[in-house]
Design a protein around this motif. Structure first.
Motif, PDB file in Angstrom:
ATOM      1  N   GLY A 165     -16.226  -9.851   2.536  1.00 14.90           N
ATOM      2  CA  GLY A 165     -16.655  -8.861   1.558  1.00 14.90           C
ATOM      3  C   GLY A 165     -15.831  -8.928   0.283  1.00 14.90           C
ATOM      4  N   LEU A 166     -16.110  -7.990  -0.625  1.00 21.19           N
ATOM      5  CA  LEU A 166     -15.429  -7.886  -1.913  1.00 21.19           C
ATOM      6  C   LEU A 166     -14.483  -6.692  -1.863  1.00 21.19           C
ATOM      7  CD1 LEU A 166     -18.611  -8.392  -4.095  1.00 21.19           C
ATOM      8  CD2 LEU A 166     -16.873 -10.115  -3.547  1.00 21.19           C
ATOM      9  N   TYR A 167     -13.269  -6.877  -2.386  1.00 12.05           N
ATOM     10  CA  TYR A 167     -12.233  -5.845  -2.268  1.00 12.05           C
ATOM     11  C   TYR A 167     -11.411  -5.755  -3.548  1.00 12.05           C
ATOM     12  CZ  TYR A 167     -13.175  -6.424   2.707  1.00 12.05           C
ATOM     13  OH  TYR A 167     -13.785  -6.506   3.933  1.00 12.05           O
ATOM     14  N   ILE A 168     -10.692  -4.656  -3.631  1.00 10.47           N
ATOM     15  CA  ILE A 168      -9.651  -4.537  -4.652  1.00 10.47           C
ATOM     16  C   ILE A 168      -8.439  -3.890  -3.991  1.00 10.47           C
ATOM     17  CG2 ILE A 168     -10.351  -2.291  -5.582  1.00 10.47           C
ATOM     18  CD1 ILE A 168      -9.679  -3.642  -8.386  1.00 10.47           C
ATOM     19  N   ALA A 169      -7.281  -4.469  -4.259  1.00 14.42           N
ATOM     20  CA  ALA A 169      -6.026  -3.913  -3.769  1.00 14.42           C
ATOM     21  C   ALA A 169      -5.407  -3.118  -4.913  1.00 14.42           C
ATOM     22  CB  ALA A 169      -5.089  -5.022  -3.323  1.00 14.42           C
ATOM     23  N   SER A 170      -5.024  -1.893  -4.620  1.00 18.97           N
ATOM     24  CA  SER A 170      -4.396  -1.026  -5.607  1.00 18.97           C
ATOM     25  C   SER A 170      -2.955  -0.785  -5.184  1.00 18.97           C
ATOM     26  CB  SER A 170      -5.155   0.304  -5.684  1.00 18.97           C
ATOM     27  OG  SER A 170      -4.398   1.271  -6.365  1.00 18.97           O
ATOM     28  N   PHE A 171      -2.017  -1.247  -5.999  1.00 22.61           N
ATOM     29  CA  PHE A 171      -0.596  -0.994  -5.771  1.00 22.61           C
ATOM     30  C   PHE A 171      -0.169   0.092  -6.744  1.00 22.61           C
ATOM     31  CE2 PHE A 171      -1.134  -5.218  -4.115  1.00 22.61           C
ATOM     32  CZ  PHE A 171      -0.255  -5.288  -3.057  1.00 22.61           C
ATOM     33  N   SER A 172       0.575   1.064  -6.253  1.00 19.49           N
ATOM     34  CA  SER A 172       0.959   2.187  -7.094  1.00 19.49           C
ATOM     35  C   SER A 172       2.323   2.723  -6.685  1.00 19.49           C
ATOM     36  CB  SER A 172      -0.097   3.283  -6.961  1.00 19.49           C
ATOM     37  OG  SER A 172       0.256   4.396  -7.729  1.00 19.49           O
ATOM     38  N   THR A 173       2.989   3.356  -7.624  1.00 21.78           N
ATOM     39  CA  THR A 173       4.284   3.971  -7.327  1.00 21.78           C
ATOM     40  C   THR A 173       4.123   5.359  -6.714  1.00 21.78           C
ATOM     41  OG1 THR A 173       4.414   4.774  -9.604  1.00 21.78           O
ATOM     42  CG2 THR A 173       5.532   2.698  -9.101  1.00 21.78           C
ATOM     43  N   LYS A 174       2.911   5.892  -6.716  1.00 21.79           N
ATOM     44  CA  LYS A 174       2.627   7.199  -6.105  1.00 21.79           C
ATOM     45  C   LYS A 174       1.576   7.021  -5.010  1.00 21.79           C
ATOM     46  CE  LYS A 174       5.080   9.465  -9.185  1.00 21.79           C
ATOM     47  NZ  LYS A 174       6.266  10.176  -8.965  1.00 21.79           N
ATOM     48  N   GLU A 175       1.605   7.896  -4.032  1.00 18.57           N
ATOM     49  CA  GLU A 175       0.695   7.766  -2.899  1.00 18.57           C
ATOM     50  C   GLU A 175      -0.764   8.018  -3.284  1.00 18.57           C
ATOM     51  OE1 GLU A 175       0.837   8.822   1.843  1.00 18.57           O
ATOM     52  OE2 GLU A 175       2.169   9.853   0.482  1.00 18.57           O
TER      53      GLU A 175
END
Length: 191
Positions: A146-156
């Motif tokens: 499938g198609l995905y996006i990974a989101s990295f963040s400093t907040k939850e």
């Protein structure tokens, strides 16, 4: 004092070596804080405040693979500064959302904030106590085709004004093509 602090954080001038709490950037931070405390309304204090802010500046960038084979872990290279923990959320996207991200990444942030992640992780990063940029590697759990996006963040949770965020789209597929330019200017394609 601010000249001393600036010298300590400028790598081109800095011949002093140290690691962790002994790193010159920590001494520069102490000098800047001392200047601010002793001369709070001076031009030097304003300059020292800028030095302090630059030392404590948080940074985050991610490099991820665009194509992942089914069953493989998803590798990410995380470059960071002054961070100990980041949060990873993986969202499954429709083909339209995936294309939207490739054309206009900013417009997808609102769409993603309304989606529920299919995978979430808290990623602990090594803290070297030196206010310098470091690189870590992280592998997320495998996903189905499938198609995905990974989101990295400093907040939850997304939407905080003071958070750093980075998005890395990828697809899990059994089919892939790779092209590269050879030295003789020909293009080599692998399927």
């Amino acid at each position: 004092m601010t000249d001393q602090a600036n010298f300590l954080i400028d790598p081109s001038q800095n011949l002093i070596k140290g690691e962790g709490k002994d790193h010159p950037s920590n001494k520069a931070l102490e000098l800047a804080e001392s200047c601010i405390k002793r001369y709070p309304k001076s031009n030097g204090a304003c300059y020292a405040h800028n030095i302090k802010e630059s030392i404590l500046q948080k940074e985050l960038s991610i490099i991820g693979e665009e194509i992942i084979l089914p069953g493989e872990k998803i590798p990410f290279q995380i470059t960071y500064r002054n961070l100990q923990t980041i949060f990873l959320n993986i969202y499954r996207l429709t083909p339209q959302q995936f294309e939207q991200f490739n054309q206009s990444p900013d417009s997808l942030v609102l769409t993603i904030s309304k989606l529920k992640p299919i995978s979430s992780s808290k990623v602990s990063l090594p803290d070297f106590l030196d206010h310098q940029q470091h690189t870590a590697h992280y592998e997320a759990i495998p996903q189905e085709i499938g198609l995905y996006i990974a989101s990295f963040s400093t907040k939850e949770t997304m939407g905080n004004a003071d958070q750093l965020s980075y998005f890395s789209p990828f697809q899990v597929t059994e089919l892939s093509a790779q092209s590269c330019r050879e030295n003789n200017d020909t293009i080599k394609i692998k399927v």
